[in-house]
Design a protein around this motif. Structure first.
Motif, PDB file in Angstrom:
ATOM      1  N   GLY A   1     -19.439  -0.558  -2.569  1.00 13.32           N
ATOM      2  CA  GLY A   1     -20.454  -0.746  -3.640  1.00 13.32           C
ATOM      3  C   GLY A   1     -19.871  -1.153  -5.982  1.00 13.32           C
ATOM      4  O   GLY A   1     -19.033  -1.170  -5.703  1.00 13.32           O
TER       5      GLY A   1
ATOM      6  N   GLU B   1     -23.133   5.400  -4.430  1.00 12.65           N
ATOM      7  CA  GLU B   1     -23.177   4.185  -5.292  1.00 12.65           C
ATOM      8  C   GLU B   1     -21.905   3.603  -4.730  1.00 12.65           C
ATOM      9  O   GLU B   1     -22.390   2.184  -5.092  1.00 12.65           O
ATOM     10  CB  GLU B   1     -23.440   4.000  -6.448  1.00 12.65           C
ATOM     11  CG  GLU B   1     -24.967   5.021  -7.681  1.00 12.65           C
ATOM     12  CD  GLU B   1     -24.675   6.683  -7.044  1.00 12.65           C
ATOM     13  OE1 GLU B   1     -25.416   6.990  -7.805  1.00 12.65           O
ATOM     14  OE2 GLU B   1     -23.881   7.702  -6.544  1.00 12.65           O
TER      15      GLU B   1
ATOM     16  N   ARG C   1     -24.244  -3.411  -3.897  1.00 13.34           N
ATOM     17  CA  ARG C   1     -24.625  -2.377  -4.074  1.00 13.34           C
ATOM     18  C   ARG C   1     -25.413  -2.764  -2.354  1.00 13.34           C
ATOM     19  O   ARG C   1     -26.281  -3.487  -2.012  1.00 13.34           O
ATOM     20  CB  ARG C   1     -25.397  -1.972  -4.775  1.00 13.34           C
ATOM     21  CG  ARG C   1     -24.103  -0.983  -6.236  1.00 13.34           C
ATOM     22  CD  ARG C   1     -24.554  -0.513  -6.943  1.00 13.34           C
ATOM     23  NE  ARG C   1     -26.248   0.586  -7.057  1.00 13.34           N
ATOM     24  CZ  ARG C   1     -26.406   1.441  -7.325  1.00 13.34           C
ATOM     25  NH1 ARG C   1     -25.612   1.733  -8.761  1.00 13.34           N
ATOM     26  NH2 ARG C   1     -26.901   1.881  -7.825  1.00 13.34           N
TER      27      ARG C   1
ATOM     28  N   SER D   1     -21.444  -5.302   3.192  1.00 16.17           N
ATOM     29  CA  SER D   1     -20.054  -6.062   1.474  1.00 16.17           C
ATOM     30  C   SER D   1     -19.375  -5.344   2.041  1.00 16.17           C
ATOM     31  O   SER D   1     -18.755  -4.501   2.547  1.00 16.17           O
ATOM     32  CB  SER D   1     -21.405  -5.377   0.839  1.00 16.17           C
ATOM     33  OG  SER D   1     -20.507  -5.078  -0.800  1.00 16.17           O
TER      34      SER D   1
ATOM     35  N   VAL E   1     -22.318   1.106   1.669  1.00 14.99           N
ATOM     36  CA  VAL E   1     -22.880  -0.588   1.408  1.00 14.99           C
ATOM     37  C   VAL E   1     -24.694  -1.313   2.658  1.00 14.99           C
ATOM     38  O   VAL E   1     -24.456  -0.251   3.785  1.00 14.99           O
ATOM     39  CB  VAL E   1     -21.751  -1.368   2.508  1.00 14.99           C
ATOM     40  CG1 VAL E   1     -20.100  -1.052   1.392  1.00 14.99           C
ATOM     41  CG2 VAL E   1     -21.319  -0.863   3.632  1.00 14.99           C
TER      42      VAL E   1
ATOM     43  N   LYS F   1     -15.990   1.086  -9.017  1.00 15.74           N
ATOM     44  CA  LYS F   1     -15.884   1.625  -7.336  1.00 15.74           C
ATOM     45  C   LYS F   1     -15.433   2.810  -6.901  1.00 15.74           C
ATOM     46  O   LYS F   1     -14.341   3.529  -7.513  1.00 15.74           O
ATOM     47  CB  LYS F   1     -15.693   0.440  -6.022  1.00 15.74           C
ATOM     48  CG  LYS F   1     -14.316  -0.013  -6.879  1.00 15.74           C
ATOM     49  CD  LYS F   1     -14.421  -1.405  -7.135  1.00 15.74           C
ATOM     50  CE  LYS F   1     -13.305  -2.506  -7.226  1.00 15.74           C
ATOM     51  NZ  LYS F   1     -13.713  -3.770  -7.595  1.00 15.74           N
TER      52      LYS F   1
END
Length: 472
Positions: free
Chosen positions: A287, A304, A15, A284, A308, A298
């Protein structure tokens, strides 16, 4: 000017807000925090489709999921002659790829090693240099990888530690006379979040830590969420919710290990005298909902899952401890990197370079990020498809059944108040509807249910066509 090197490091299911520099006091991320103080922080970076394989296909192609055909996980992507690896190799760069690939799977059977070994050739998307990868594995004490033949190499110890060793070895042995581009794809902190899967040296640090639930956590499973048989509402209520604190303890221990390994990599760059000439990205693929909005995992447009972390360091060219609010989306990453590396951007790329926003130059930037939710994580199931726009203030989303969402993520960061039915937002809602429809038309995105693609775009779990391409 000499072309810079590139080191692109990305975690899995990390996250944007679980790092010290992002304000999480319980995180143990001193190395990433230090790196953030040397970098530009992209505050509005998002994942075009918060699912592992679709993200990767967009990252390497600069195209949207509707154009890569990667609509779910555990399917095999199409080769793409314009993929970033081909451009890098054609531009004289040495390439290296280490870690999770997840684009060559042809079944959901992770024990089938033919899902993991990608033979040299077009399915490596131009990464023709050092290659040490696997398809999908999240048992981090049982890691393995394949290189240029069908021989499985088992990892001794914790998987991210060994991958970092390989990355450092690559840096130590790369030809200094030519530029290089190394991608390091960690599997952590993706679940399972069980103590036997945690890094030993960081597990005790979090065993007694208590984590607070956010305001958008209700303790229920959302009625709007499409659940499959494995993740039923009852399963979430009876198994996931009661264990969420223990899961987070393991998750944070994985993040701490990730931080330590990223620190080792940065130390190696410094020791080898490579830092000044190397663009480093830390990010990333997507999240994790952690029960917010009644959802886990996800594949949804909420912040959320979609936001990233994205940090970029380039000494002497990018201001230290700087921030940008540019709407950076996954398809924008490839053209941006190529632009910074002074390499040509293929005409087929659908994303937009945000180089001007990085270097303080004049230029256009994306008005919003367009996100696509094509369906399930890995199964052919209908019921959770969506499209969305996220700009610097609002998120607008439309489900396949027509339900709409509008959130002001500046004043309502937990996205608790859906303003789509509020007459005061009617003009703004019409604007976003028009923008969404125009982008879908541009991409030939017809917004089908998930099962529509099975047998049309994907045959025997192999992608053979998309909205814009066919397998030749």
């Amino acid at each position: 000017m000499k072309q810079p090197n590139l080191v692109y490091v990305f975690a899995d299911q990390l996250r944007a807000d679980v790092l010290g520099y992002a304000g999480d006091a319980k995180a143990h991320t001193p190395n990433i925090d230090r790196f953030a103080s040397q970098s530009m922080d992209f505050k509005n970076a998002v994942s075009v489709y918060p699912v592992c394989a679709p993200y990767r296909a967009s990252l390497f192609s600069g195209k949207y999921p509707s154009s890569t055909g990667m609509v779910i996980n555990e399917i095999r992507n199409m080769p793409d002659p314009d993929a970033i690896g081909h451009v890098l190799t054609g531009g004289g760069y040495q390439t290296g790829y280490i870690g999770k690939w997840h684009l060559y799977n042809h079944s959901t059977d992770h024990s089938d090693m033919t899902n993991h070994y990608v033979p040299p050739g077009p399915y490596r998307l131009g990464f023709d240099g050092f290659w040490s990868t696997y398809g999908f594995n999240h048992l981090y004490k049982k890691g393995f990888y394949f290189q240029d033949d069908f021989v499985r190499h088992d990892i001794q110890g914790y998987e991210p530690d060994a991958q970092t060793d390989m990355a450092v070895h690559y840096l130590e042995n790369v030809d200094r006379e030519k530029p290089f581009a190394m991608f390091l794809s960690y599997g952590t902190p993706h679940d399972p979040w069980t103590w036997d899967n945690a890094p030993d040296e960081f597990a005790d640090m979090f065993r007694d830590v208590q984590f607070d639930d956010p305001p958008n956590f209700t303790g229920e499973a959302s009625a709007d969420l499409f659940w499959n048989a494995r993740f039923s509402k009852e399963w979430v209520k009876d198994n996931w919710i009661p264990n969420r604190n223990a899961f987070k303890q393991v998750y944070y221990s994985m993040v701490a290990n990730l931080d330590a390994n990223f620190g080792r990599l940065m130390t190696a760059l410094n020791r080898l005298g490579l830092s000044e000439d190397t663009i480093v990205v830390f990010t990333s693929d997507h999240g994790e909902m952690w029960g917010a909005q009644g959802r886990i995992a996800k594949k949804i447009f909420y912040d959320e899952a979609a936001r990233v972390p994205f940090l970029m360091r380039w000494p002497s060219r990018i201001a230290e401890a700087s921030q940008t609010d540019v709407c950076l989306n996954t398809p924008d990453i490839m053209p941006t990197l190529l632009d910074l590396l002074q390499l040509p951007i293929p005409a087929s790329v659908e994303g937009q370079s945000v180089k001007p926003s990085i270097l303080g130059e004049s230029g256009l930037e994306p008005e919003a990020a367009f996100l696509q939710g094509m369906g399930h994580t890995y199964q052919w199931e209908d019921g959770d498809e969506w499209r969305a726009l996220r700009d610097k203030q609002f998120t607008y989303a439309r489900m396949i059944d027509g339900k709409e969402f509008l959130f002001d993520h500046r004043s309502d960061p937990y996205q608790l108040n859906n303003a789509a039915a509020d007459p005061a937002y009617g003009e703004r809602l019409e604007k976003y509807r028009g923008m969404l429809n125009a982008k879908m038309a541009e991409l030939q995105d017809e917004f089908h249910p998930c099962t529509w693609y099975n047998g049309r775009w994907v045959v025997d779990r192999i992608v053979v066509r998309s909205a814009s391409r066919e397998l030749l």
